[in-house]
Design an enzyme around this catalytic site. Structure first.
Site, PDB file in Angstrom:
ATOM      1  CG  LEU A   1      -2.053  -0.982   1.160  1.00  0.00           C
ATOM      2  CD1 LEU A   1      -2.526  -0.956   2.549  1.00  0.00           C
ATOM      3  CD2 LEU A   1      -3.116  -0.642   0.175  1.00  0.00           C
TER       4      LEU A   1
ATOM      5  CD  GLU B   1       8.738   0.458  -0.118  1.00  0.00           C
ATOM      6  OE1 GLU B   1       8.190  -0.174  -1.002  1.00  0.00           O
ATOM      7  OE2 GLU B   1       9.694  -0.251   0.734  1.00  0.00           O
ATOM      8  N   GLY B   2       7.357   3.962   3.139  1.00  0.00           N
ATOM      9  CA  GLY B   2       7.834   5.120   3.715  1.00  0.00           C
ATOM     10  C   GLY B   2       9.608   4.990   3.659  1.00  0.00           C
ATOM     11  CB  CYS B   3      12.308   6.810   5.032  1.00  0.00           C
ATOM     12  SG  CYS B   3      12.080   8.302   4.027  1.00  0.00           S
TER      13      CYS B   3
ATOM     14  CB  ALA C   1       7.561   0.987   7.455  1.00  0.00           C
TER      15      ALA C   1
ATOM     16  CE  LYS D   1       5.087   2.382   9.889  1.00  0.00           C
ATOM     17  NZ  LYS D   1       4.807   3.981  10.332  1.00  0.00           N
TER      18      LYS D   1
ATOM     19  CG  ASP E   1       6.583  13.039   9.674  1.00  0.00           C
ATOM     20  OD1 ASP E   1       6.704  14.031   8.788  1.00  0.00           O
ATOM     21  OD2 ASP E   1       6.905  11.885   9.256  1.00  0.00           O
TER      22      ASP E   1
END
Ligand SMILES: Nc1ncnc2c1ncn2[C@@H]1O[C@H](COP(=O)(O)OP(=O)(O)OP(=O)(O)O)[C@@H](O)[C@H]1O
Length: 371
Positions: free
Chosen positions: A35, A37-39, A41, A58, A149
């Site tokens: 779904l 993609e962060g830095c 996770a 997650k 954030d």
């Protein structure tokens, strides 16, 4: 002053750690897709085979985060879940391959970045976002927590007309008053001046005022389609022009603030106060919810209004996903041109994420979902 215990916030500051079971992801879950993609996770949509339940996992790469940081995020996510505008996390955490994983509910319409359109969203939709985001942050701040954030990607959408949104990603959440360093991977235009000016790795005091600033930037982007400046420092002409007007050194209103009514301008003036100690609390937003925010509705905004409500009637998930992907890519490109505030080596992160993606997924289709 009430003690921490009497206002019920002491438990939330005691981050619990536990033994994490090792789980073989593919044997317990059907991974449907990636779904987001962060830095640090990867966020996966999965079905738990035994219970036939759809959940979001997650998965935080264990090489990129400490166990302590994982437990902190899981703890805050779970304990803040009861609020209706905060993403629900389930009491499920485990270790799988090289990741620490916890489970959350699924937001069917992705995040706010996918909804934003050029020219901004209709005023009533922006107000719905404002009211719900404020409520979530009031709850956090009442527990002496600072999200740190707030950005479009961390606001998840549960109804296409934005009547239901939820705040997510408590990876940077900290207790008010503690010493913190800069958030490692976020958009520069969303940072308040006191964070912009902090030297990387330098510690500073964590304040709820930072969230208030970021809410104002999110609302500005919702109303106009783009952020007010590249960076909240004096070298940025857009920011310094705003500051001159805010401090009444000029009556010339910055061009990108001209579509707002005097009441909206007052709200931005108070939430975007340069000094954190003078900045209005997040509840300030509630004072303006009954006022008109825009002097006029632009043709683009009218079109965006039609699209927003069209999505409501459209049950075809693929169509919605296509529209939101296009919009998100556009916004990401735009924000990229403004700069990502990061102390992380992006190339190394991308390489590692890809190695991990390939090693985690047996199935090539889900690897292809990664954008
Ligand atoms: N429960 C969910 N339902 C649907 N989409 C989600 C969910 N959780 C996260 N996402 C998607 O995944 C993206 C990344 O999620 P999240 O912010 O939790 O990851 P992160 O690695 O902490 O990100 P960051 O780069 O901000 O640190 C979100 O922006 C959103 O698009």
């Amino acid at each position: 002053m009430r003690s921490e215990k009497s206002n019920g916030s002491s438990i939330i500051h005691r981050v619990q750690e536990m033994e994490l079971d090792e789980v073989e992801l593919e044997s317990e879950y059907d991974i449907e897709k990636t779904l987001g993609e962060g830095c640090f996770a990867k966020v996966l949509l999965a079905v738990h085979r035994k219970c036939n339940t759809k959940v979001v996992l997650k998965a935080v790469h264990s090489e990129m985060t400490s166990l302590k940081a994982f437990f902190r995020e899981f703890h805050y996510s779970y304990h803040l879940s009861p609020h209706p505008n905060i993403l629900s996390s389930y009491p499920v955490a485990f270790k799988a391959d090289d990741c620490y994983v916890f489970a959350q509910e699924h937001a069917p319409y992705g995040d706010l970045a996918a909804v934003i359109r050029e020219g901004g969203l209709p005023e009533d939709a922006c107000k719905r976002v404002a009211q719900q985001l404020t409520s979530a942050l009031e709850f956090l701040h009442s527990k002496q927590l600072v999200h740190r954030d707030i950005k479009l990607e961390n606001v998840l959408v549960f109804a296409p007309d934005l009547s239901k949104i939820k705040l997510c990603d408590f990876g940077e959440t900290r207790r008010e008053g503690c010493l913190v360093s800069k958030v490692k991977c976020t958009w520069h235009p969303f940072l308040p001046p006191e964070v912009c000016e902090a030297v990387s790795k330098e510690k500073f005091i964590c304040r709820t005022a930072a969230d208030c600033w970021q809410v104002a930037i999110v609302l500005f982007v919702c109303l106009t389609g783009s952020p007010p400046w590249k960076s909240a420092d004096l070298a940025d002409t857009d920011f310094s022009n705003f500051l001159k007007w805010q401090k009444r050194r000029t009556t010339k209103l910055p061009h990108n603030f001209r579509k707002f009514t005097p009441r909206t301008l007052r709200m931005f003036r108070r939430l975007l106060e340069q000094k954190p100690e003078k900045r209005a609390p997040v509840t300030e937003v509630n004072k303006y919810l009954k006022d008109a925010w825009l002097t006029d509705t632009s043709p683009l905004q009218r079109k965006n209004s039609d699209n927003l409500y069209l999505n409501c009637k459209d049950d075809d998930d693929d169509d919605i996903k296509h529209v939101s992907d296009v919009s998100k890519t556009r916004l990401r490109k735009f924000l990229n041109s403004y700069g990502l505030e990061t102390t992380v080596d992006q190339k190394a992160v991308a390489k590692r994420v890809w190695e991990w993606v390939l090693s985690c997924d047996n199935n090539a289709d889900s690897a292809l979902d990664v954008t």
